[in-house]
Design a protein around this motif. Structure first.
Motif, PDB file in Angstrom:
ATOM      1  N   MET A  69       0.963  -1.053   0.086  1.00  0.00           N
ATOM      2  CA  MET A  69       0.014  -0.160   0.171  1.00  0.00           C
ATOM      3  C   MET A  69       0.885   1.150   0.047  1.00  0.00           C
ATOM      4  N   ALA A  70       1.911   1.325   0.934  1.00  0.00           N
ATOM      5  CA  ALA A  70       2.761   2.289   0.824  1.00  0.00           C
ATOM      6  C   ALA A  70       3.438   2.630  -0.463  1.00  0.00           C
ATOM      7  N   ALA A  71       3.677   1.683  -1.007  1.00  0.00           N
ATOM      8  CA  ALA A  71       4.429   1.799  -2.430  1.00  0.00           C
ATOM      9  C   ALA A  71       3.432   2.367  -3.457  1.00  0.00           C
ATOM     10  N   ARG A  72       2.117   1.924  -3.328  1.00  0.00           N
ATOM     11  CA  ARG A  72       1.215   2.380  -4.309  1.00  0.00           C
ATOM     12  C   ARG A  72       1.085   3.861  -4.066  1.00  0.00           C
ATOM     13  N   LEU A  73       0.851   4.257  -2.537  1.00  0.00           N
ATOM     14  CA  LEU A  73       0.691   5.595  -2.203  1.00  0.00           C
ATOM     15  C   LEU A  73       1.990   6.621  -2.324  1.00  0.00           C
ATOM     16  N   ARG A  74       3.127   5.821  -2.435  1.00  0.00           N
ATOM     17  CA  ARG A  74       4.187   6.599  -2.524  1.00  0.00           C
ATOM     18  C   ARG A  74       4.631   7.470  -1.290  1.00  0.00           C
ATOM     19  N   ILE A  75       4.420   6.479  -0.128  1.00  0.00           N
ATOM     20  CA  ILE A  75       4.586   7.326   1.050  1.00  0.00           C
ATOM     21  C   ILE A  75       5.459   6.267   2.017  1.00  0.00           C
ATOM     22  N   PRO A  76       5.898   6.577   3.254  1.00  0.00           N
ATOM     23  CA  PRO A  76       6.528   5.741   4.135  1.00  0.00           C
ATOM     24  C   PRO A  76       5.684   4.735   4.867  1.00  0.00           C
ATOM     25  N   ALA A  77       6.072   3.430   4.962  1.00  0.00           N
ATOM     26  CA  ALA A  77       5.187   2.512   5.494  1.00  0.00           C
ATOM     27  C   ALA A  77       5.074   2.823   6.996  1.00  0.00           C
ATOM     28  N   THR A  78       4.747   3.888   7.442  1.00  0.00           N
ATOM     29  CA  THR A  78       4.565   4.400   8.845  1.00  0.00           C
ATOM     30  C   THR A  78       3.143   4.747   9.254  1.00  0.00           C
ATOM     31  N   ALA A  79       2.693   4.564  10.586  1.00  0.00           N
ATOM     32  CA  ALA A  79       1.484   5.061  10.804  1.00  0.00           C
ATOM     33  C   ALA A  79       1.172   6.683  10.820  1.00  0.00           C
ATOM     34  N   GLU A  80       2.359   7.415  10.943  1.00  0.00           N
ATOM     35  CA  GLU A  80       2.382   8.798  10.652  1.00  0.00           C
ATOM     36  C   GLU A  80       1.969   9.244   9.440  1.00  0.00           C
ATOM     37  N   ALA A  81       2.584   8.493   8.346  1.00  0.00           N
ATOM     38  CA  ALA A  81       2.479   8.663   7.037  1.00  0.00           C
ATOM     39  C   ALA A  81       1.144   8.379   6.605  1.00  0.00           C
ATOM     40  N   PHE A  82       0.553   7.182   6.976  1.00  0.00           N
ATOM     41  CA  PHE A  82      -0.715   6.674   6.719  1.00  0.00           C
ATOM     42  C   PHE A  82      -1.676   7.669   6.950  1.00  0.00           C
ATOM     43  N   ALA A  83      -1.497   8.071   8.292  1.00  0.00           N
ATOM     44  CA  ALA A  83      -2.532   9.178   8.850  1.00  0.00           C
ATOM     45  C   ALA A  83      -2.777  10.404   8.183  1.00  0.00           C
ATOM     46  N   ALA A  84      -1.917  10.710   7.216  1.00  0.00           N
ATOM     47  CA  ALA A  84      -1.953  11.993   6.698  1.00  0.00           C
ATOM     48  C   ALA A  84      -2.860  11.704   5.437  1.00  0.00           C
TER      49      ALA A  84
END
Length: 515
Positions: A235-250
């Motif tokens: 999911m992180a790779a698809r969204l181009r974000i780090p695989a962290t809760a902080e990044a996902f929360a944004a």
């Protein structure tokens, strides 16, 4: 309060709620047991709801947890209402007698849906029939998918399971005001809900809160942490974000659901793949739940009612025509099932000898069903004889191809066969006498601990609910399950990761079909 236009009012630890009387039963919907799990609370353990003043209306179901819709093929058979809003940590109560004096048995229901779908608002789960028969019924919403079961380096694991524990504590503290007995709570669930029941039974924080438990079409298990991490990383790779809760929360909620649905296309209970699951976290889940329950170190005094359907796999394979494709693949499909189940050649060979006329799909489906469900439930019952009861739901749907498939039994458990959503799986003309029998068994179990047939012993009694009148058969699955008694050299210990794909994860993952 007597029945009138204002409805019954009951006090909770956070404020009073006003319900409705429906067909002689008091119903309270959408009661918060936790604060909205968004903003600074996203990916965190549940917090108590803010108290309210006055009387809160509890006439409608509360918001459902964020979730992707079913694919068109599965939506033909399964309903999954979506109610918008952030206040999704809520529950519903059906009771025949609100007030502290009744002390009635309680059924706390956890819905299924592969930990990614489902809610307490599904009409099939209406608890009115349980209340009609003297059992206070409670159903719960909890966080799903990456919001509830994503594994991150900067957030606690299993927040969705922590939601369920918070709901269980709420029921234990509050249910007396609704007419329930906090010392007679039966924790029940189906599929991913049953897996959750197993994890909660084994949790140190829940000891003493549950008197009885029902596990339908799901066995206690712990998923492989690396497998769950891979879902998050994809999911992180698809969204181009780090695989962290902080990044996902944004990330925007709808965008997160879209990424989750895309990654989830490649998962199924038949061949595995990336999937969310409950993981050992050293806290709420200190070790594999099945091992903890079999050893007797957890929930040793809890009576168990456990069941499965005869043709679980048909819900996974019939929608979208996957069953026919598996039959065409033949040996390739069998090889995939062997890998999925960590089985040697002797296992499918044994199934073939027992079912000489079966196609590849039936062999594969029964192998996976036994591996995920029947074998661990048998082993759990073997470790807890005298306090476990087992049953099989064997009535075939009136719709072509489904047989006695996964989730078909739920309309019979809740005696809601007359609602359109039940007919999506059962078709027209489901027998009321079968509802009376299966629903009655759950009522008796919640009330007394005895569903109406002999407990598990060396003869392996299984109650069969099918086209014939309910009857008890000794060891109807023993021949199949004996094929697994000699572990294959590559077989891992159950609970160390071979159960990461939940039995309810839709099989639409194959062939690149969008969910």
């Amino acid at each position: 309060m007597t029945a009138d236009q204002t409805g019954p009012v009951v006090g909770t630890p956070h404020g009073a709620v006003r319900g409705r009387y429906e067909q002689g039963v008091a119903v309270f919907r959408g009661i918060p047991y936790g604060a909205p799990p968004f903003g600074p609370r996203r990916f965190r353990p549940p917090a108590p709801p803010e108290p309210w003043e006055g009387v809160r209306d509890a006439g409608a179901f509360g918001p459902t947890a964020p979730k992707p819709p079913y694919s068109e093929a599965f939506a033909h058979y399964l309903s999954d209402p979506e109610i918008p809003g952030d206040d999704c940590l809520n529950l519903n109560v059906w009771t025949p007698e609100p007030g502290p004096g009744a002390r009635l048995p309680v059924l706390l229901w956890l819905h299924g849906g592969a930990l990614t779908r489902g809610s307490s608002a599904m009409p099939v789960y209406d608890g009115g029939s349980f209340a009609r028969d003297g059992v206070v019924c409670v159903s719960v919403n909890y966080r799903l998918g990456v919001e509830g079961y994503g594994l991150f380096p900067d957030a606690p694991a299993n927040p969705g399971l922590r939601d369920q524990l918070a709901a269980l504590r709420w029921v234990h503290e509050s249910i007396a005001a609704f007419g329930g007995d906090p010392d007679r709570i039966t924790l029940g669930g189906q599929s991913a809900g049953a897996i959750s029941v197993g994890a909660l039974l084994a949790a140190p924080q829940s000891q003493g809160l549950v008197r009885r438990a029902v596990l339908q079409s799901g066995a206690p298990e712990a998923s492989d942490r690396d497998k769950v991490r891979r879902v998050v990383r994809r999911m992180a790779a698809r969204l181009r974000i780090p695989a962290t809760a902080e990044a996902f929360a944004a990330v925007d909620r709808d965008l997160l659901l879209s990424a989750q649905a895309e990654v989830g296309r490649f998962s199924s209970p038949v061949l595995g793949g990336p999937a969310f699951g409950i993981v050992v976290d050293g806290d709420l889940v200190p070790r594999d739940p099945l091992a903890a329950l079999r050893s007797g170190e957890a929930a040793a005094d809890v009576n168990l009612l456990m069941g499965w359907t005869r043709d679980e796999y048909r819900l996974w394979l019939v929608p979208g025509g996957l069953l026919e494709r598996v039959d065409r693949l033949g040996p390739v499909a069998l090889a995939g099932a062997m890998a999925r189940c960590h089985a040697g050649h002797e296992v499918p060979r044994g199934y073939r000898l027992l079912r000489p006329d079966a196609g590849a799909a039936e062999i594969v489906g029964q192998m996976v069903t036994d591996h995920l469900l029947r074998l661990p439930l048998h082993r759990l019952a073997d470790a807890r004889p005298g306090t476990s009861h087992l049953y099989e739901f064997a009535w075939p749907s009136n719709l072509p191809g489904l047989g006695a498939c996964h989730a078909l039994e739920l309309g019979f458990v809740f005696d809601t066969g007359d609602v359109p959503e039940s007919r999506l799986l059962a078709g027209e003309g489901a027998p009321q006498e079968l509802s009376d029998a299966l629903h009655g068994a759950w009522v008796r179990f919640a009330t007394t601990g005895d569903p109406g047939w002999e407990p598990w012993d060396a003869t392996h009694p299984v109650r069969v609910f099918g086209t014939a009148p309910p009857h008890t058969t000794p060891g109807p699955r023993d021949a199949d399950l004996s094929l697994w008694t000699t572990p294959h050299p590559t077989s891992p210990v159950r609970g160390a990761g071979n159960g990461a794909s939940n039995p309810e994860q839709p099989a639409h993952a194959h062939g690149g079909k969008a969910p």
